[in-house]
Design an enzyme around this catalytic site. Sequence first.
Site, PDB file in Angstrom:
ATOM      1  N   ARG A 167       0.731  -1.095   0.211  1.00  0.00           N
ATOM      2  CA  ARG A 167       0.123   0.060   0.042  1.00  0.00           C
ATOM      3  C   ARG A 167       0.874   1.250   0.056  1.00  0.00           C
ATOM      4  O   ARG A 167       1.999   1.268   0.608  1.00  0.00           O
ATOM      5  CB  ARG A 167      -0.952  -0.038   1.361  1.00  0.00           C
ATOM      6  CG  ARG A 167      -2.105  -0.992   1.311  1.00  0.00           C
ATOM      7  CD  ARG A 167      -3.063  -0.858   2.335  1.00  0.00           C
ATOM      8  NE  ARG A 167      -2.408  -1.266   3.744  1.00  0.00           N
ATOM      9  CZ  ARG A 167      -2.049  -0.535   4.518  1.00  0.00           C
ATOM     10  NH1 ARG A 167      -1.875   1.053   3.953  1.00  0.00           N
ATOM     11  NH2 ARG A 167      -1.017  -0.871   5.544  1.00  0.00           N
ATOM     12  N   TYR A 169      -1.506  -3.482  -6.892  1.00  0.00           N
ATOM     13  CA  TYR A 169      -1.311  -4.271  -5.654  1.00  0.00           C
ATOM     14  C   TYR A 169      -2.293  -4.081  -4.663  1.00  0.00           C
ATOM     15  O   TYR A 169      -2.444  -3.004  -4.061  1.00  0.00           O
ATOM     16  CB  TYR A 169       0.032  -3.843  -5.003  1.00  0.00           C
ATOM     17  CG  TYR A 169       0.717  -5.216  -4.314  1.00  0.00           C
ATOM     18  CD1 TYR A 169       1.432  -6.015  -4.918  1.00  0.00           C
ATOM     19  CD2 TYR A 169       0.558  -5.155  -2.914  1.00  0.00           C
ATOM     20  CE1 TYR A 169       2.167  -6.978  -4.234  1.00  0.00           C
ATOM     21  CE2 TYR A 169       1.176  -6.006  -2.167  1.00  0.00           C
ATOM     22  CZ  TYR A 169       1.811  -7.257  -2.724  1.00  0.00           C
ATOM     23  OH  TYR A 169       2.216  -8.285  -2.147  1.00  0.00           O
ATOM     24  N   LYS A 184      -9.656  -2.164   1.795  1.00  0.00           N
ATOM     25  CA  LYS A 184      -9.266  -1.004   2.395  1.00  0.00           C
ATOM     26  C   LYS A 184     -10.103   0.453   2.074  1.00  0.00           C
ATOM     27  O   LYS A 184     -10.495   1.114   2.978  1.00  0.00           O
ATOM     28  CB  LYS A 184      -7.725  -0.463   2.410  1.00  0.00           C
ATOM     29  CG  LYS A 184      -6.774  -2.056   2.819  1.00  0.00           C
ATOM     30  CD  LYS A 184      -7.109  -2.223   4.073  1.00  0.00           C
ATOM     31  CE  LYS A 184      -5.916  -3.171   4.670  1.00  0.00           C
ATOM     32  NZ  LYS A 184      -6.594  -3.885   5.997  1.00  0.00           N
ATOM     33  N   HIS A 223     -10.833  -2.109  11.654  1.00  0.00           N
ATOM     34  CA  HIS A 223      -9.815  -2.685  11.267  1.00  0.00           C
ATOM     35  C   HIS A 223      -9.537  -3.925  12.133  1.00  0.00           C
ATOM     36  O   HIS A 223      -8.710  -3.975  12.862  1.00  0.00           O
ATOM     37  CB  HIS A 223      -8.452  -1.833  10.931  1.00  0.00           C
ATOM     38  CG  HIS A 223      -7.226  -2.576  10.249  1.00  0.00           C
ATOM     39  ND1 HIS A 223      -6.063  -2.295  10.492  1.00  0.00           N
ATOM     40  CD2 HIS A 223      -7.271  -3.672   9.351  1.00  0.00           C
ATOM     41  CE1 HIS A 223      -5.296  -2.761   9.774  1.00  0.00           C
ATOM     42  NE2 HIS A 223      -6.018  -3.690   9.085  1.00  0.00           N
ATOM     43  N   SER A 229      -1.336  -3.515  10.409  1.00  0.00           N
ATOM     44  CA  SER A 229      -0.972  -4.476   9.320  1.00  0.00           C
ATOM     45  C   SER A 229       0.318  -5.092   9.950  1.00  0.00           C
ATOM     46  O   SER A 229       1.184  -4.498  10.352  1.00  0.00           O
ATOM     47  CB  SER A 229      -0.693  -3.586   8.223  1.00  0.00           C
ATOM     48  OG  SER A 229      -1.822  -2.825   7.741  1.00  0.00           O
ATOM     49  N   CYS A 241       0.986  -7.377  12.332  1.00  0.00           N
ATOM     50  CA  CYS A 241       1.287  -7.442  13.586  1.00  0.00           C
ATOM     51  C   CYS A 241       0.388  -8.930  14.236  1.00  0.00           C
ATOM     52  O   CYS A 241       0.042  -8.874  15.444  1.00  0.00           O
ATOM     53  CB  CYS A 241       0.529  -6.329  14.382  1.00  0.00           C
ATOM     54  SG  CYS A 241       1.752  -4.698  14.146  1.00  0.00           S
ATOM     55  N   ASP A 272      -9.714  -9.463   9.174  1.00  0.00           N
ATOM     56  CA  ASP A 272      -9.012  -8.188   8.808  1.00  0.00           C
ATOM     57  C   ASP A 272      -9.986  -6.900   9.200  1.00  0.00           C
ATOM     58  O   ASP A 272      -9.737  -5.993   9.418  1.00  0.00           O
ATOM     59  CB  ASP A 272      -8.552  -7.964   7.478  1.00  0.00           C
ATOM     60  CG  ASP A 272      -7.707  -6.853   7.112  1.00  0.00           C
ATOM     61  OD1 ASP A 272      -6.814  -6.673   8.170  1.00  0.00           O
ATOM     62  OD2 ASP A 272      -7.927  -6.262   6.014  1.00  0.00           O
ATOM     63  N   ARG A 327       2.125 -11.881  -0.451  1.00  0.00           N
ATOM     64  CA  ARG A 327       0.785 -12.078  -0.123  1.00  0.00           C
ATOM     65  C   ARG A 327       0.266 -13.229  -0.494  1.00  0.00           C
ATOM     66  O   ARG A 327       0.552 -13.973  -1.474  1.00  0.00           O
ATOM     67  CB  ARG A 327      -0.155 -11.102  -0.245  1.00  0.00           C
ATOM     68  CG  ARG A 327       0.208  -9.748   0.189  1.00  0.00           C
ATOM     69  CD  ARG A 327      -0.215  -9.458   1.660  1.00  0.00           C
ATOM     70  NE  ARG A 327       0.037  -8.200   2.211  1.00  0.00           N
ATOM     71  CZ  ARG A 327      -0.705  -7.642   3.276  1.00  0.00           C
ATOM     72  NH1 ARG A 327      -1.740  -8.216   3.575  1.00  0.00           N
ATOM     73  NH2 ARG A 327      -0.372  -6.517   3.694  1.00  0.00           N
ATOM     74  N   GLY A 381      -0.694 -19.888  19.775  1.00  0.00           N
ATOM     75  CA  GLY A 381      -1.647 -20.559  20.441  1.00  0.00           C
ATOM     76  C   GLY A 381      -1.724 -20.465  21.915  1.00  0.00           C
ATOM     77  O   GLY A 381      -2.711 -20.511  22.549  1.00  0.00           O
TER      78      GLY A 381
HETATM   79  C1  OXD Z   1      -3.221  -4.385   5.482  1.00  0.00           C
HETATM   80  C2  OXD Z   1      -4.093  -5.673   5.040  1.00  0.00           C
HETATM   81  O1  OXD Z   1      -2.341  -3.821   4.878  1.00  0.00           O
HETATM   82  O2  OXD Z   1      -4.738  -6.200   5.384  1.00  0.00           O
HETATM   83  O3  OXD Z   1      -3.483  -4.024   6.511  1.00  0.00           O
HETATM   84  O4  OXD Z   1      -3.472  -5.995   4.032  1.00  0.00           O
HETATM   85 MN    MN Z   2      -5.306  -5.112   7.382  1.00  0.00          MN
END
Ligand code: OXD
Ligand code: MN
Length: 611
Positions: A70, A211, A220, A240, A262, A264, A287, A379, A505
């Site tokens: 992004r 992309y 998004k 989000h 994103s 994390c 997401d 991805r 987990g």
């Molecule tokens: C992001 C995604 O960048 O979910 O947050 O792709």
């Molecule tokens: Mn995201």
Amino acid sequence: MAYTVAHQTLNEWVQEVVDLCQPDAVHWCDGTVKEYDRLMAKMVAAGKATPLAKRPNSFLFRSSLSDVARVEEHTYISYPDQEQAGPTNNWIEPKRLKKTMLDLYQGCMRGRTMYVIPFSMGAVGSPMAKIGVEITDSAYVVCNMHIMTRVGTPVIKALGTEGEFIRCLHSVGAPLQPGEKDAIWPCATMENKYISHFPDENLVWSYGSGYGGNALLGKKCLALRIASVMARREGWMAEHMLILRLINPQGERYHICGAFPSACGKTNLSMLLPTIPGWRAECIGDDIAWLRIGPDGRLYAINPEAGFFGVAPGTSNESNPAAMGTLKENCIFTNCALTDNGDVWWEKHDNPAPAHAIDWRGQDWTPDSRQPAAHPNARFTAPAAQCPVISPDWEDPEGVPIDILIFGGRRTCVQPLIVEALDWDHGVFLGATAASETTAANIGHVGNLRRDPFAMKPFCGYNMADYFAHWFTMGDRLGDKRPHVFYVNWFQKNADGKWLWPGFGDNSRVLKWMCERVDGNADAQETPIGYMPSIDDLDLTGLDWPMDRIVESLAIDVKAFRAEIADIEQHLAQFGDRLPGRMIKQLQAYKRRLDGQPAQTAASKSLHTAR
Ligand code: OXD
Ligand code: MN
């Protein structure tokens, strides 16, 4: 035009775009498997996609080197008045932005087919679903949209003759001269990339990038930036957030939404396999969550998406076995490495590094190469229905009732493992001041600390101060049905650089404490930063992990928190007079709590006794 539908306004808009972008052909997408297969076969024949011998019906794409994530610097929220976009968004006045972009769009689809993709975010017919139409000149986008959203004829039917839809225009920005050979990944130069939103018109214009979030406009652009504005107008929330169901051994269900920036670990947490005996989890979304207040006054969430667009590097049977199970077939991979036996590979995969591969740039790669084989933001696009732990209710049109909201980020120090907000307003303060070290999901520096309120900094379609106010209002409307709010950090390290908490987990142990707090069955200590468990309050049965590290993960260093006050004040000051008074009150109360404390808190005292 080859085809029209019963919706006159849609036909007119499509014709307008044809006149502007001048494609060679127009294709209305019906969303069928046949359509997907035909487009994929075309891209394979053109050398843009590589079928993977090892994974049925799966394909690898390689992007242009400059089109890998992004582009927040080139993402705009465009209102006539900059105040409405607020200080966290890039802004250009709509007339000027449209003029620039119309010049770029002029003839930009020459030599290409223009695809019209009617899509629904949310199950078609759900009271929460919204319909969008993406016009694009990228077959790659069409195939990804097939996986990520519900595409085609049922959506056209739901639109009828006058249904509302969100216009999403996308072009890779690479017109072809007669006879010119297409690039493997066509796109425009960085300075000509624009990801623009006109929220007053429910309109998205994207130009120059093929992309992910720049191009799959349902995600998004629509489901967060435009939807956040619609949500405020209509009294709901577009967030989000992952959505997860946790089930205890007695069969009681708890529903959790979690907002993390994103890359994390949101996808990992959404597909968690609990390590506590008898506990189970089901994934509902990884997401985005759309939340509204249901007839019983509780907060209900749906996942508007139909697929996962996850970061591949770091995904493994150790970090996320359910994701690995999801990726067995029918997937699109972008910017992963290609192994000699026809499979994909990425860094931190379970399989050891191959002796030879083709890296994401299309170059020979060996373990001695200095560059990673997969791009750090490589991805996978995978159908949610294929996930081994997908909930049977993941498409429930009414959504699931939320008990717990979690904020979090990636912090190697300061922020402890788990904190519960003292009340809703404190929870809003925790969300508003959330901070995380930056990752590769956005083009920019990796590893800097940035405040990312509610993990929405790149995705809020209006002034973030008004968004904070919307959160306070939602809390007022929810009253005593408000979910409990928590803040987690799985990523602390000790002085030797070792993780303090095992993560993955074992995060279920922290979630279990949250469920017990919801039920009023777990103890907590009040600290200046919120309620915290002591080590004895966490279920650590069967956990093989150094106890002193867990104790350290629950310690708080008041001095370090005090040292961050100036940064929080600066962060909140950017909103000026628009900042809700309730946020200022929270800041003042927080400072008072920290000032009234000795440098060592109850939680950090227990560190000494345990050692
Ligand atoms: C992001 C995604 O960048 O979910 O947050 O792709
Ligand atoms: Mn995201």
